[in-house]
Design a protein around this motif. Structure first.
Motif, short mmCIF file in Angstrom:
data_model
loop_
_atom_site.label_atom_id
_atom_site.label_comp_id
_atom_site.label_asym_id
_atom_site.label_seq_id
_atom_site.Cartn_x
_atom_site.Cartn_y
_atom_site.Cartn_z
N GLN A 103 0.85 -0.99 0.23
CA GLN A 103 0.08 0.15 -0.10
C GLN A 103 0.87 1.14 0.10
O GLN A 103 1.77 0.96 0.59
N TRP A 104 0.37 2.23 -1.06
CA TRP A 104 0.94 3.83 -1.33
C TRP A 104 -0.02 4.46 -0.58
O TRP A 104 -0.84 4.26 -1.01
N THR A 105 0.47 5.84 -0.10
CA THR A 105 -0.07 7.23 -0.09
C THR A 105 -0.06 7.62 -0.59
O THR A 105 1.16 8.30 -0.35
N ILE A 106 -0.38 8.41 -1.70
CA ILE A 106 -0.59 9.40 -2.47
C ILE A 106 -0.84 11.02 -2.20
O ILE A 106 -2.33 10.76 -1.93
N VAL A 107 -0.32 11.82 -1.39
CA VAL A 107 -1.05 12.94 -0.81
C VAL A 107 -0.39 13.92 -2.00
O VAL A 107 0.37 14.02 -2.75
N MET A 108 -1.66 15.23 -2.73
CA MET A 108 -1.98 15.90 -4.44
C MET A 108 -1.22 17.68 -2.82
O MET A 108 -1.66 17.53 -1.52
N THR A 109 -0.60 18.08 -3.84
CA THR A 109 -0.52 19.39 -3.25
C THR A 109 -0.74 20.71 -4.21
O THR A 109 -0.77 20.07 -5.62
N ALA A 110 -0.60 22.15 -4.29
CA ALA A 110 -0.68 22.83 -4.80
C ALA A 110 0.33 23.16 -6.05
O ALA A 110 -0.32 23.37 -6.73
N ASP A 111 1.42 22.57 -5.50
CA ASP A 111 2.49 23.02 -6.85
C ASP A 111 2.01 21.65 -7.01
O ASP A 111 2.72 21.75 -9.06
N GLN A 112 1.00 21.27 -7.69
CA GLN A 112 0.51 19.55 -9.32
C GLN A 112 1.43 18.80 -8.66
O GLN A 112 2.02 18.52 -10.44
#
Length: 126
Positions: A103-112
């Protein structure tokens, strides 16, 4: 923790969507579209864009983020399960399982881009 730029994957996945649907949908798509002129969009807008993708394209975006995360992500052959997770520092995030084993966790950020952590033990089911 590696950062992976996913803006191009989101744009590529969303372009076919802009050609589909009613004029109302097209209006909604254009207002939330990822900009390609270098300006940033909020992490929430990026999260909404990914959330709105069809399941297969959303899997593709998460898969690309994992594969781009470095050597440990390179072994991922497919995202076999995914689930939106609680926001991390106010940023939208997803948990994705590769090949049913990690399992992986992917966090989206404002800098795309995406902050990707893992692999870890699987806690979500297919």
């Amino acid at each position: 923790m590696k950062r992976s730029t996913i803006a191009l994957a989101v744009v590529a996945a969303a372009l076919p969507l802009a050609a589909c649907g009613s004029s109302t949908e097209a209006g909604n798509n254009s207002s939330a579209a990822v900009t390609t002129n270098g300006s940033e969009m909020s992490a929430d807008a990026l999260g909404a864009k990914i959330r709105a993708l069809p399941e297969g394209q959303r899997r593709g975006v998460l898969f690309r983020a994992i594969r781009d995360a470095g050597p440990s992500g390179a072994s991922c052959q497919s995202v076999t399960a995914m689930k939106e997770a609680a926001p991390v520092n106010g940023n939208p995030s997803w948990n994705a399982v590769c090949d049913g084993t990690a399992q992986w966790t992917i966090v989206m950020t404002a800098d795309q881009s995406a902050s990707v952590t893992g692999p870890g033990p699987v806690t979500i089911k297919s």
